[in-house]
Design an enzyme around this catalytic site. Structure first.
Site, PDB file in Angstrom:
ATOM      1  N   GLU A  88     -66.457  61.060  31.601  1.00  0.00           N
ATOM      2  CA  GLU A  88     -66.522  60.486  30.256  1.00  0.00           C
ATOM      3  C   GLU A  88     -65.187  59.954  29.751  1.00  0.00           C
ATOM      4  O   GLU A  88     -65.150  59.023  28.951  1.00  0.00           O
ATOM      5  CB  GLU A  88     -67.063  61.520  29.267  1.00  0.00           C
ATOM      6  CG  GLU A  88     -67.402  60.895  27.929  1.00  0.00           C
ATOM      7  CD  GLU A  88     -67.787  61.896  26.861  1.00  0.00           C
ATOM      8  OE1 GLU A  88     -68.324  61.464  25.840  1.00  0.00           O
ATOM      9  OE2 GLU A  88     -67.529  63.094  27.025  1.00  0.00           O
ATOM     10  N   GLY A  89     -64.083  60.511  30.198  1.00  0.00           N
ATOM     11  CA  GLY A  89     -62.788  60.048  29.705  1.00  0.00           C
ATOM     12  C   GLY A  89     -61.787  61.176  29.683  1.00  0.00           C
ATOM     13  O   GLY A  89     -61.885  62.130  30.458  1.00  0.00           O
ATOM     14  N   PRO A 118     -59.444  66.484  30.972  1.00  0.00           N
ATOM     15  CA  PRO A 118     -60.688  65.729  31.137  1.00  0.00           C
ATOM     16  C   PRO A 118     -61.563  65.898  29.900  1.00  0.00           C
ATOM     17  O   PRO A 118     -61.576  66.967  29.277  1.00  0.00           O
ATOM     18  CB  PRO A 118     -61.347  66.390  32.358  1.00  0.00           C
ATOM     19  CG  PRO A 118     -60.255  67.148  33.031  1.00  0.00           C
ATOM     20  CD  PRO A 118     -59.290  67.554  31.970  1.00  0.00           C
ATOM     21  N   LYS A 119     -62.271  64.847  29.518  1.00  0.00           N
ATOM     22  CA  LYS A 119     -63.216  64.949  28.402  1.00  0.00           C
ATOM     23  C   LYS A 119     -64.579  65.339  28.963  1.00  0.00           C
ATOM     24  O   LYS A 119     -65.119  64.642  29.818  1.00  0.00           O
ATOM     25  CB  LYS A 119     -63.305  63.640  27.626  1.00  0.00           C
ATOM     26  CG  LYS A 119     -64.061  63.790  26.314  1.00  0.00           C
ATOM     27  CD  LYS A 119     -63.982  62.535  25.469  1.00  0.00           C
ATOM     28  CE  LYS A 119     -64.569  62.802  24.074  1.00  0.00           C
ATOM     29  NZ  LYS A 119     -65.895  63.425  24.091  1.00  0.00           N
ATOM     30  N   ILE A 120     -65.120  66.442  28.490  1.00  0.00           N
ATOM     31  CA  ILE A 120     -66.367  66.992  29.012  1.00  0.00           C
ATOM     32  C   ILE A 120     -67.548  66.401  28.239  1.00  0.00           C
ATOM     33  O   ILE A 120     -67.561  66.407  27.004  1.00  0.00           O
ATOM     34  CB  ILE A 120     -66.372  68.533  28.898  1.00  0.00           C
ATOM     35  CG1 ILE A 120     -65.149  69.123  29.614  1.00  0.00           C
ATOM     36  CG2 ILE A 120     -67.663  69.101  29.472  1.00  0.00           C
ATOM     37  CD1 ILE A 120     -65.065  68.796  31.085  1.00  0.00           C
TER      38      ILE A 120
END
Length: 287
Positions: free
Chosen positions: A167-168, A24-26
């Site tokens: 976020e992505g 996961p993009k934090i």
């Protein structure tokens, strides 16, 4: 000791690959945690020392270490990661304010890589070896966590990120070494939000287009400035037609009638209703 972090290239769409892991993009800001000779220092990706801003992270590991990760804040009301809250923490300078924010807006350091440990430089090791070492290192308190990852199934992870409005995701080659530069071995896929806006003006000095949206009551509400993603042809097209739309100007801006519509992509909306880092996609000619 500061190590310049490895930066991500942008993938155009979600992807899956057996040679990659996906995380996961934090939605926080990059943080290098450095403990040398028992002294802890915290740095942004640009080597700005932000040690004093995050007292809850100044707890030692069992040995000297350099970590790479993202520092983030959880909104206590929504339970969601909130970029504005961590920026509020980062910008706090006075010790009284920092101590107050530490209690009401605590941060979490989400660690995704270990670059040095017990005097050994790990950057030439393959990523999966570094991940294995990281998984065996005890974290010093509850404000530290290690990011989860999955192998191969990037598109499935991105579908989860979309569903949770996160976020992505980031895709990383399993055998990648750690390079202090931007590298195609690490790629990000942003979960963009797409918005139709009116272009209602432009900056006089540096480039920037003012944007607005129409509220439910039919009024225009400013939503920020487009600075990113505008190709030369689009700039020429707008400036070629906007002279007849000018309604006024001041020292910094020329204002336009709301006739020109554009689609932008943005990471999300700020709490005060502004687009966050909007990028031009195309003019909306159907409206």
């Amino acid at each position: 000791m500061f190590i310049s972090p490895m930066l991500l290239e942008t993938a155009h769409c979600p992807f899956s690959h057996s040679n990659y892991i996906f995380e996961p993009k934090i939605d926080g800001h990059r943080l290098v945690f450095s403990q040398q000779g028992g002294t802890i220092r915290l740095y942004t990706r640009h080597e700005t020392n932000c040690t004093s801003q995050y007292p809850e992270l100044l707890y030692p590991f069992d040995d000297d270490i350099i970590l790479d990760g993202e520092v983030a804040c959880i909104d206590p009301e929504t339970g969601r990661i909130d970029f504005e809250l961590v920026m509020n923490r980062f910008q706090a300078k006075k010790s009284e304010k920092i101590q107050k924010l530490t209690s009401i807006q605590p941060v979490t350091y989400v660690v995704f890589d270990v670059l040095q440990y017990k005097g050994k430089n790990l950057r030439k090791m393959p990523l999966m070896n570094r991940k294995e070492i990281l998984s065996g290192i005890p974290m010093p308190n509850k404000h530290f966590g290690v990011i989860p990852f999955i192998e191969a199934a990037g598109e499935a992870l991105f579908t989860q990120m979309e569903a949770q409005e996160l976020e992505g995701m980031v895709g990383k080659k399993q055998n990648s070494i750690y390079e202090s530069r931007r590298s195609a071995s690490w790629q990000k896929v942003i979960n963009w939000t797409y918005v139709d806006v009116f272009v209602t003006g432009y900056r006089k000095d540096e480039f920037g287009w003012l944007t607005s949206v129409v509220t439910e009551s039919g009024r225009l509400r400013p939503t920020g400035i487009i600075e990113l993603g505008v190709p030369p042809k689009a700039k020429s097209a707008l400036y070629g037609v906007c002279k007849s739309l000018v309604t006024g100007e001041d020292k910094n801006y020329v204002y336009l009638e709301p006739r020109i519509r554009a689609k932008v992509k943005t990471r999300n909306w700020t709490k005060n209703g502004m687009l966050r880092s909007p990028a031009f996609v195309e003019f909306n000619l159907s409206s």
